[in-house]
Structures are given as structure tokens and as C-alpha cells.
Enzyme design. Structure first.
Site, PDB file in Angstrom:
ATOM      1  N   HIS A   1      -0.969  -8.604   0.409  1.00 52.17           N
ATOM      2  CA  HIS A   1      -1.918  -8.858   0.364  1.00 52.17           C
ATOM      3  C   HIS A   1      -2.175  -9.150  -1.455  1.00 52.17           C
ATOM      4  O   HIS A   1      -2.383 -10.433  -1.800  1.00 52.17           O
ATOM      5  CB  HIS A   1      -3.180  -8.176   0.952  1.00 52.17           C
TER       6      HIS A   1
ATOM      7  N   PHE B 221     -11.787 -10.008   5.123  1.00 48.85           N
ATOM      8  CA  PHE B 221     -13.192  -9.706   4.720  1.00 48.85           C
ATOM      9  C   PHE B 221     -14.086  -9.606   6.056  1.00 48.85           C
ATOM     10  O   PHE B 221     -12.717  -9.626   6.997  1.00 48.85           O
ATOM     11  CB  PHE B 221     -13.972 -11.087   4.357  1.00 48.85           C
TER      12      PHE B 221
ATOM     13  N   CYS C 255      -8.804 -13.465   6.049  1.00 51.25           N
ATOM     14  CA  CYS C 255      -7.801 -13.433   5.053  1.00 51.25           C
ATOM     15  C   CYS C 255      -6.407 -13.275   6.560  1.00 51.25           C
ATOM     16  O   CYS C 255      -5.476 -13.695   6.005  1.00 51.25           O
ATOM     17  CB  CYS C 255      -7.318 -13.513   3.730  1.00 51.25           C
TER      18      CYS C 255
ATOM     19  N   GLU D 187      -4.019  -1.289  -2.554  1.00 51.39           N
ATOM     20  CA  GLU D 187      -3.115  -1.038  -1.091  1.00 51.39           C
ATOM     21  C   GLU D 187      -2.005  -0.759  -1.964  1.00 51.39           C
ATOM     22  O   GLU D 187      -1.103  -0.060  -1.164  1.00 51.39           O
ATOM     23  CB  GLU D 187      -3.278  -2.833  -1.690  1.00 51.39           C
TER      24      GLU D 187
ATOM     25  N   HIS E 272      -4.044 -17.436  -3.526  1.00 56.06           N
ATOM     26  CA  HIS E 272      -5.080 -17.113  -1.953  1.00 56.06           C
ATOM     27  C   HIS E 272      -5.154 -18.708  -1.194  1.00 56.06           C
ATOM     28  O   HIS E 272      -6.469 -18.792  -1.019  1.00 56.06           O
ATOM     29  CB  HIS E 272      -6.456 -16.327  -2.146  1.00 56.06           C
TER      30      HIS E 272
ATOM     31  N   LYS F  18       0.986 -15.145  -4.630  1.00 49.02           N
ATOM     32  CA  LYS F  18      -0.058 -15.121  -4.182  1.00 49.02           C
ATOM     33  C   LYS F  18      -0.372 -15.220  -5.934  1.00 49.02           C
ATOM     34  O   LYS F  18      -1.052 -15.903  -6.089  1.00 49.02           O
ATOM     35  CB  LYS F  18      -1.058 -14.666  -3.885  1.00 49.02           C
TER      36      LYS F  18
END
Length: 421
Positions: A309, A407, A169, A320, A346, A341
């Protein structure tokens, strides 16, 4: 004697978007500032066997508007999205193609997965044919993650730097920073960059369900992506693409280009912790923010907005925000923070490109897009943070950051600034 390197300034002169909220930049922007959700029941395949039955699909997309039909058939949808947004961005930039130095014009494109739809369907066909070894000759070119960058360079004859970034991502933010660096170091005058993803497919839905990463709010898809909300239960799968034209400042000024914003730098780090879970103290995120401030010379007081994010996962959202609060200290309360998002879902490898466009338009229009679907406060989140909840806010945004994490522990943050500041 070593040559003194003069760092070039880099500006954004064109943008294109294909998203769950509209297939061009203006419709995408109109949707997000009005807090519209792109989540609906999945139409691409039968979801009866899956725990999650909805996603943020791209709607009413016709690739032949951008690509001839014969060529489009040779492409996975992720490449079709890339070609569509690049065409939009090139037209928006009004670049004089016939007069460009194409040896100094390049493409760096991001994708998290690449041609997942093509890969899945080819394997299904192979099994259903009784394992007869007849494969589509375009199977490999449709599948590989670098092919969008290749197609784009072929379309425009760009012979400069050309590559793909694949970091889940964080992919398209990596692409943007690499494109920026090539211009900053004087290796290119023009770069097409961004990212695309087309992973609303059985293998992706099933894989993310198996990880318990997706929301299962099937009774209300439009409200399922709810970053920072106390009842959030996972992210919503999305798809789409964003393209940016980055240009060396003098090159842009010499042709009278319109300039959306300046890219002033960024940072990339690793958590070095876990393949999917965020670092519990947000070490990689904090390091990325600290390095960005150092690389750009920004103070925390100069940052007006962070497009986070913010995927709507229980742990990720909190870690975050904690990392941002630690780095920004008291200045964190002067920031607007939001997660688009909540509206797009996403977009995986395309997230950074589309969220970069949202950040740039926040600067250009003086409007911070909201984090929608918030109704329940999470006791683990500081209530004094301005998370731009449920409604867009007018604000003079001079500097905006865009965060993406992938990831594997990949962290990338990019800084955009109002041109002329």
C-alpha cells in the site's frame, strides 16, 4: 444431497490503464520500470489557496477516443476513465463478444468516491445561480458510485453479476476479489473488474489538506511521494483507472486466449480501530496476510514480491512493513517489496487495479518496479528489507501480492501467480 462444489481457476486475459504515467498499459509499465514520477503542479484549478499545489494528474486524456462525444458529456471523468480502460482491456483480451454467454458475464467495479467532480460543480452552480433549483438531469447518474459498472454492462450487454465496491482506497481490490469469487464459484465465466477515480478537485485537495494527509513538498513535486523515506510527509493525490478481464481457465483455454497470470485468491479484513489511522500493531493487515496464505495454500517462502500500500505517510508505511515482517518472519528478507505509489501517487479507489496490473507485469516480465525518491533511511524501518529502492530489479517473480488499505480500516490483499505454476 448437497452438491459438491468444484472451485474454478481464474486467469487474467486482458488489461487496460489510464494513469498519471500513461494512458495505456505499455506506456504505464515503461514509465514505472524506469522510475518516472507522474507528479506535477495541478493544472485543473487554481491552487493558490491550498497548502498542497501538486498532484499526479492524468495527462492528455481525450474521452472521445473511447466514447462518443454526446455520451461522454453525460459522464463524470471517473466513468470516462472506467470506460476507456475497459475498452482497452476488452480489445486486449480479444474476447469474442458475439459468442459470449452474456448471462454469465459480469462487471464488478470499484471507486472510493465516485463522481466528486460532478457533485462539487453542481453544488457550486446551484449556489452561484442564487440557489435556483435547476439541476442538470444527469447530475445523479454522473455522481453515483455504481454508475461506471452500469455503463460498462450496458456497453457490452453483460447481464451477469453487476455491482460496485466502495471501500475507500481498498475499493478496486475488493472488486477484483469479488469478481474472482464469482468465477471461482461457477457463477460467471467472464468478469470485467477494476476501479477508477477522478478526485483531483478542490474539495478533495482541501479535505485531505485539512486532515494533514498530503505532502506539502511544493518545491519538488516529482520527489514528494517517497514511501519509506525518513523525510516523507504525506501522500500525493492521484487519479486514473485500471481494468482487468478475469476469465474461467477452461473458457480462456478453449478460445486460445493469452494469459497474463492466474488470480489464486486473497483476503479481506477490518482493523476495527479508527476511521483514518492504521492499527498501531497492524492487526488487520497481519490477519489479511495470514488469511491469504491459508486461503491460497501458499507458504511465505513462495511469495516473491509484494506491491505494498505504501502511501508515503509517516505511520502507515512503518506499520505495513512491521505487519509483513511479523507474518513472513525470516522469509521477509527474500522478498522484494515496492510501492509504485512513489510514481503514480495515490489513486484512491483505483489504486488496487493499477497496482494489480503492475504486479501482474512484474510476473510476466520478471522485473520488479522500484520505490523511487528514497534518499534518507528511516530508523524505524529494518534496513535489511529489500524495498527495491530507486531502481527496478530483475527477478523471477512467480507469486506477487498486492496490498490496499482504506479509510475505515478496510484491508485487502490479492495474490497473482505465474500461469502454469
Amino acid at each position: 444431497m448437497a452438491r459438491t462444489l468444484e472451485l474454478k481457476r481464474v486467469v487474467v486475459t486482458g488489461m487496460g490503464a489510464v494513469t498519471p504515467l500513461g494512458n495505456d498499459v505499455s506506456s504505464f509499465w515503461e514509465s514505472i520500470i524506469n522510475g518516472k514520477s507522474g507528479a506535477k503542479e495541478i493544472t485543473k484549478f487554481d491552487t493558490s489557496e491550498f497548502r498542497t499545489k501538486f498532484a499526479c494528474e492524468v495527462k492528455d486524456f481525450d474521452p472521445t477516443v473511447f466514447i462518443d462525444r454526446k455520451t461522454a458529456r453525460k459522464m463524470d471523468p471517473y466513468t470516462q476513465y472506467a470506460m476507456a480502460t475497459t475498452k482497452q482491456a476488452m480489445e486486449d483480451s480479444n474476447l469474442p463478444i458475439e459468442h459470449l454467454n452474456k448471462n454469465r458475464s459480469g462487471v464488478i467495479w470499484g471507486t472510493g468516491i465516485g463522481g466528486q467532480i460532478s457533485f462539487q460543480n453542481e453544488i457550486i452552480d446551484f449556489v452561484e445561480r442564487g440557489r435556483t433549483a435547476r439541476f442538470n438531469p444527469f447530475f445523479i447518474p454522473k455522481m453515483i458510485g455504481n454508475i461506471a459498472a452500469g455503463y460498462i454492462s450496458i456497453e457490452y450487454g453483460f447481464r451477469g453479476p453487476n455491482m460496485a465496491t466502495v471501500s475507500a482506497c481498498a475499493s478496486s481490490n475488493h472488486a477484483i476479489l469479488e469478481a474472482f469469487t464469482n468465477i471461482q464459484l461457477g457463477k460467471a465465466d467472464v468478469m470485467i473488474t477494476g476501479g477508477s477515480e477522478a478526485s483531483i478537485v478542490e474539495t478533495a485537495l482541501g479535505g485531505f489538506n485539512a486532515m494533514k494527509a498530503l505532502s506539502e513538498r511544493n518545491e519538488s513535486p516529482e520527489t514528494a511521494s517517497r514511501p519509506f523515506d525518513g523525510s516523507r510527509d504525506g501522500f500525493v493525490l492521484g487519479e486514473g483507472s485500471g481494468a482487468l478481464i478475469l476469465e474461467e481457465l477452461d473458457h480462456a483455454l478453449s478460445r486460445g486466449a493469452k494469459i497474463y497470470a492466474e488470480v489464486i485468491g486473497g483476503a479481506m479484513t477490518a482493523d476495527a480501530y479508527h476511521i483514518t489511522a492504521p492499527h498501531p500493531e497492524g492487526e488487520g493487515v497481519k490477519l489479511a496476510l495470514i488469511n491469504l496464505l491459508e486461503n491460497t495454500g501458499l507458504s511465505t517462502a513462495q511469495v516473491d514480491y509484494i506491491n505494498v500500500h505504501g502511501t508515503s505517510t509517516p505511520l502507515g508505511d512503518i506499520h505495513e512493513l512491521e505487519a509483513i515482517a511479523e507474518v513472513f518472519s525470516e522469509d521477509v528478507y527474500n522478498l522484494n517489496i515496492s510501492s509504485t505509489k512513489s510514481m503514480t501517487g495515490h489513486l484512491l479507489g483505483a489504486a488496487g487495479a493499477v497496482e494489480g496490473i503492475a504486479s501482474i507485469l512484474a510476473i510476466k516480465n520478471g522485473i520488479v518496479p522500484p520505490t523511487i525518491n528514497h534518499s534518507t533511511f528511516d530508523e524505524g524501518i529494518d534496513p535489511k528489507l529489500n524495498l527495491t529502492l530507486n531502481k527496478a530489479q530483475k527477478k523471477d517473480v512467480r507469486v506477487a501480492l498486492s496490498n490496499t488499505f482504506g479509510f475505515g480500516g478496510h484491508n485487502v490483499t490479492v495474490a497473482f501467480q505465474k500461469f502454469g505454476d
